[in-house]
Design an enzyme around this catalytic site. Structure first.
Site, PDB file in Angstrom:
ATOM      1  N   SER A  29       0.826  -1.195   0.000  1.00 41.46           N
ATOM      2  CA  SER A  29       0.000   0.000   0.000  1.00 41.46           C
ATOM      3  C   SER A  29       0.868   1.256   0.000  1.00 41.46           C
ATOM      4  CB  SER A  29      -0.965  -0.040   1.189  1.00 41.46           C
ATOM      5  OG  SER A  29      -1.931   0.985   1.100  1.00 41.46           O
ATOM      6  N   HIS A  65      -8.074  -4.757  -0.995  1.00 38.79           N
ATOM      7  CA  HIS A  65      -6.868  -3.991  -0.664  1.00 38.79           C
ATOM      8  C   HIS A  65      -6.055  -4.753   0.376  1.00 38.79           C
ATOM      9  CE1 HIS A  65      -4.290  -0.506  -0.542  1.00 38.79           C
ATOM     10  NE2 HIS A  65      -4.368  -0.489   0.779  1.00 38.79           N
ATOM     11  N   ASP A 111      -9.879  -3.356  -5.803  1.00 46.21           N
ATOM     12  CA  ASP A 111      -9.310  -2.694  -4.633  1.00 46.21           C
ATOM     13  C   ASP A 111     -10.119  -1.434  -4.318  1.00 46.21           C
ATOM     14  OD1 ASP A 111      -7.724  -1.133  -2.867  1.00 46.21           O
ATOM     15  OD2 ASP A 111      -5.888  -2.061  -3.613  1.00 46.21           O
TER      16      ASP A 111
END
Length: 455
Positions: free
Chosen positions: A250, A427, A398
């Site tokens: 991320s 995600h 996502d």
């Protein structure tokens, strides 16, 4: 600076439903970079190497997620709300890493502590009395208590860690996260256990995260990548012969790719990977603002994580009311002058990440708005400069990154990048029926195969 030509301002992405996922590989039209193999074997393209050695990531590979968690939204929600306290019960030994401008913390996986503290392989239980005694003896004064199974190392334990000559994988976590996150612990577990402990594994915690302290008047941003740069160089200087790798998740993936794009072939890393990288921060921010589900389920939670991070570090960050910058702030010479008590009070009402960055990050770096900061911090600005093989995994469903931020149209700028996008996964999730992540297993297999076979 990147001119955003992928798509502008997506509203609601097409829904992806199901639990049978598919991988799709993408490379430059000119093909994938050639990588040399050991044992006098011919070189092979990076794409072909992954296809042959990491079956989970070959083109059109199938994977199966938990049928009860059948959308990216549910996958992402499950990862953040399920009880993972007994899952991935690894031990971390913490090191305070000193830089010229402050400190960060590095949590090294200590697999040997499973024996030291008599950990039960089935239940994960261990001798907490012995662990707590050692924790009390090593904990620095006035530093926050740590997450379970994590303690500071003694000088002798730190020397043991530094003398380890195995190849190293550095993990970079997500926004306001740390080594304690379930996905990070899953990744650290698989990396540290694969091939009977082939790798030494360390999580580099962003300053102020994972119950570490900010010791200088500065907060991390997507543009400040000196910590990973200096940490990797330190590890290479300590033992020049061993291989170094890194994987970012991320926001950590954004920072890692920005670092790789900034230093080019000067990185000591041999290869790297990213998971759920928000490649285009403008489009990802728009996803979190304008997609109904993303805005209402995830945006406020992430924003308030950041606000709490500021709150616990206000002892170092706080400035008097009415403070003005002593010089025009820039990325190279920032001034964190907006961290006042009144702004912090206002911040507890914020629901969007861009509101946080409008208030704190952007002005301190000399940007007029959060959007201007996002335009500059976007990793696609630097993708052409990445000089080592980079495996990128992104999911089209996502709810934080969004599918239009996946850089398919930018791969022609660099044959070093292999993109594996999936139709399902959420995600940082990819949760299977056993509660573990498909992605972390695949990443561990990638690094293991790369270290074994690539010259």
């Amino acid at each position: 600076m990147l001119n955003h030509g992928i798509k502008t301002y997506p509203m609601i992405n097409p829904l992806h439903w199901g639990f049978n996922g598919t991988v799709e590989q993408h490379v430059s039209d000119n093909g994938s970079v050639q990588i040399p193999l050991k044992d006098d074997k011919d070189s092979v393209s990076f794409q072909d190497f992954v296809t042959e050695n990491v079956p989970a990531l070959k083109n059109d590979a199938k994977f199966k997620l938990d049928p009860k968690i059948f959308t990216g939204i549910l996958q992402t929600m499950y990862l953040s709300t399920a009880d993972y306290t007994k899952s991935f019960p690894i031990f971390y030994g913490r090191e305070i890493v000193q830089f010229e401008d402050g400190v960060c913390t590095a949590d090294w996986v200590r697999s040997d502590w499973t024996t030291k503290y008599n950990q039960d392989k089935k239940t994960g239980s261990f001798n907490k009395d012995a662990f707590n005694k050692d924790e009390a003896e090593t904990h620095p004064e006035n530093w926050p208590r740590l997450h379970p199974r994590t303690r500071y190392m003694s000088d002798s334990e730190l020397n043991e860690t530094h003398s380890d000559n195995r190849p190293v994988v550095i993990i970079m976590h997500g926004l306001a996260g740390g080594s304690h996150e379930p996905i990070i612990r899953s990744l650290a577990m698989h990396l540290s256990q694969i091939d009977n402990g082939r790798f030494q594994v360390v999580v580099l915690n962003t300053r102020g995260c994972a119950r570490s302290k900010i010791t200088t008047h500065a907060l991390f941003t997507g543009l400040h990548t000196a910590d990973i740069e200096h940490f990797a160089l330190r590890e290479k200087d300590r033992q020049p012969e061993r291989n170094l790798y890194a994987v970012g998740c991320s926001f950590g993936a954004l920072m890692l790719s920005n670092y790789l794009g900034r230093v080019g072939d000067k990185t000591p890393l041999k290869a790297a990977a990213t998971l759920c990288n928000p490649w285009d921060m403008v489009l990802s921010a728009d996803k979190l603002q304008n997609d109904f589900w993303s805005r209402n389920l995830f945006s406020k939670t992430i924003t308030q994580f950041l606000v709490r991070l500021v709150k616990v570090n206000m002892g170092e960050l706080e400035v008097p009311e009415g403070t003005e910058p002593s010089h025009p702030p820039t990325v190279e010479n920032p001034e964190f002058y907006t961290f006042t008590k009144s702004n912090l009070k206002k911040a507890f009402k914020l629901t969007k990440i861009i509101e946080f960055d409008n208030m704190f990050t952007a002005p301190c770096l000399g940007f007029k708005s959060g959007i201007d900061y996002y335009k500059e911090a976007t990793a696609l600005n630097r993708i052409q400069n990445i000089a080592i093989p980079l495996l990128a995994i992104n999911s089209k469903d996502d709810p934080v990154v969004g599918d239009v931020a996946i850089p398919q149209e930018f791969l022609n700028k660099n044959s070093n990048v292999l993109l594996c996008d999936t139709d399902l996964g959420g995600h940082l999730s990819y949760i299977q029926s056993d509660g573990d992540s498909w992605s972390t297993r695949a990443l561990a297999q990638f690094f293991d195969s790369y270290d074994k076979n690539v010259l």
